[in-house]
Design an enzyme around this catalytic site. Sequence first.
Site, PDB file in Angstrom:
ATOM      1  N   TYR A  49      19.854  -4.193  -1.506  1.00 36.74           N
ATOM      2  CA  TYR A  49      20.706  -4.372  -0.335  1.00 36.74           C
ATOM      3  C   TYR A  49      21.144  -3.029   0.227  1.00 36.74           C
ATOM      4  O   TYR A  49      21.018  -1.989  -0.436  1.00 36.74           O
ATOM      5  CB  TYR A  49      21.927  -5.228  -0.681  1.00 36.74           C
ATOM      6  CG  TYR A  49      22.997  -4.513  -1.495  1.00 36.74           C
ATOM      7  CD1 TYR A  49      24.162  -4.043  -0.888  1.00 36.74           C
ATOM      8  CD2 TYR A  49      22.850  -4.308  -2.862  1.00 36.74           C
ATOM      9  CE1 TYR A  49      25.146  -3.402  -1.614  1.00 36.74           C
ATOM     10  CE2 TYR A  49      23.828  -3.662  -3.598  1.00 36.74           C
ATOM     11  CZ  TYR A  49      24.970  -3.205  -2.978  1.00 36.74           C
ATOM     12  OH  TYR A  49      25.941  -2.554  -3.703  1.00 36.74           O
TER      13      TYR A  49
ATOM     14  N   ARG B 173      16.793   4.626   2.547  1.00 35.28           N
ATOM     15  CA  ARG B 173      17.100   4.275   1.156  1.00 35.28           C
ATOM     16  C   ARG B 173      16.647   2.855   0.836  1.00 35.28           C
ATOM     17  O   ARG B 173      16.203   2.576  -0.281  1.00 35.28           O
ATOM     18  CB  ARG B 173      18.597   4.436   0.870  1.00 35.28           C
ATOM     19  CG  ARG B 173      18.939   4.283  -0.605  1.00 35.28           C
ATOM     20  CD  ARG B 173      20.368   4.652  -0.903  1.00 35.28           C
ATOM     21  NE  ARG B 173      21.318   3.767  -0.239  1.00 35.28           N
ATOM     22  CZ  ARG B 173      22.647   3.916  -0.288  1.00 35.28           C
ATOM     23  NH1 ARG B 173      23.163   4.933  -0.977  1.00 35.28           N
ATOM     24  NH2 ARG B 173      23.452   3.084   0.344  1.00 35.28           N
TER      25      ARG B 173
ATOM     26  N   LYS C  44      19.311   0.553  -5.350  1.00 33.77           N
ATOM     27  CA  LYS C  44      20.485  -0.208  -4.889  1.00 33.77           C
ATOM     28  C   LYS C  44      20.191  -1.704  -4.997  1.00 33.77           C
ATOM     29  O   LYS C  44      19.951  -2.397  -3.993  1.00 33.77           O
ATOM     30  CB  LYS C  44      20.864   0.191  -3.465  1.00 33.77           C
ATOM     31  CG  LYS C  44      22.289  -0.247  -3.071  1.00 33.77           C
ATOM     32  CD  LYS C  44      22.677   0.359  -1.742  1.00 33.77           C
ATOM     33  CE  LYS C  44      24.057  -0.089  -1.285  1.00 33.77           C
ATOM     34  NZ  LYS C  44      25.139   0.446  -2.128  1.00 33.77           N
TER      35      LYS C  44
ATOM     36  N   GLU D  57      29.956   7.246 -11.856  1.00 38.18           N
ATOM     37  CA  GLU D  57      30.368   6.829 -10.511  1.00 38.18           C
ATOM     38  C   GLU D  57      31.627   5.989 -10.608  1.00 38.18           C
ATOM     39  O   GLU D  57      32.090   5.665 -11.699  1.00 38.18           O
ATOM     40  CB  GLU D  57      29.280   5.959  -9.868  1.00 38.18           C
ATOM     41  CG  GLU D  57      27.933   6.604  -9.715  1.00 38.18           C
ATOM     42  CD  GLU D  57      26.902   5.628  -9.192  1.00 38.18           C
ATOM     43  OE1 GLU D  57      26.542   5.752  -8.006  1.00 38.18           O
ATOM     44  OE2 GLU D  57      26.448   4.762  -9.955  1.00 38.18           O
TER      45      GLU D  57
END
Length: 270
Positions: free
Chosen positions: A22, A41, A133, A165
């Site tokens: 996504y 990306r 992702k 992260e």
Amino acid sequence: MPEEEATVSIFDRGFLFADAVYEVTSVVDGKLLDFDAHMARLVRSLGELEMDMPLDRDAILEVHRELIDKNSVDQGVVYIQVTRGVADRDFLYPKDAAQTVVMFTQSRKLTGEKKGLRVVSSPDIRWGRRDIKTVQLLAASMGKMAAYKQGKDDTWLVKDGFVTEGSSNNTYIVTKDGKIVTRHLSNSILSGITRAAVLKLAAEQGLEIEERPFTMDEAKEASEAFMTAASSFVTPVIEVDGTELNGGVPGPVSKRLNEIYIEESKNTAI
């Protein structure tokens, strides 16, 4: 179509295997920020999972703009999810499944003054390809819920003693001598679109950047900290594991970077 009419098969591999990727593109003043970077990306994420782009860039842009218009989005995000499609439940990839593509909007306030977030650390238990992702977000959700149960805003994920992260963002500290420290790109973190833009702007402002892992102890000793994400831009962090930074108020570096990021993004939005 109206959201109550939208359906996806229970045999969709995004549902059964999280076999999907996504992107989330921000909208300010009805325009898309960093759209082409998000599409680049998306192409990479799909390629890492041996999937093709189901639509070309212009077709996806057209749908994004149509959704923004139909939903009267001034500020918010457009979400796109691409799955491998519908097939019998099997661990092997299906050969001829038609990909599923879903796009929708969410209106939310993105600009304005930020009070800063309080974060706590939690173990990073996610899979090893965080650079893709995918929709495999359960571990991040668990970490964020653990932080909320402690009365905090978010979590910083820690692996082998170092911060990777946040639950849905890249993380930074500003040292006492003014250096911006953030983890270097690898399979351990997502290559943030906002991260790249903000680091470029920081360098243009003459700020020194050090791309390396840092510990929570280093974060506690920092002059300030912040996070970046497409849906929240540059967000100050005012507390890490119970230690307040910069007197518990947003620091000057994060505030300035947020201002110039929004200004620059507005100038290049499409």
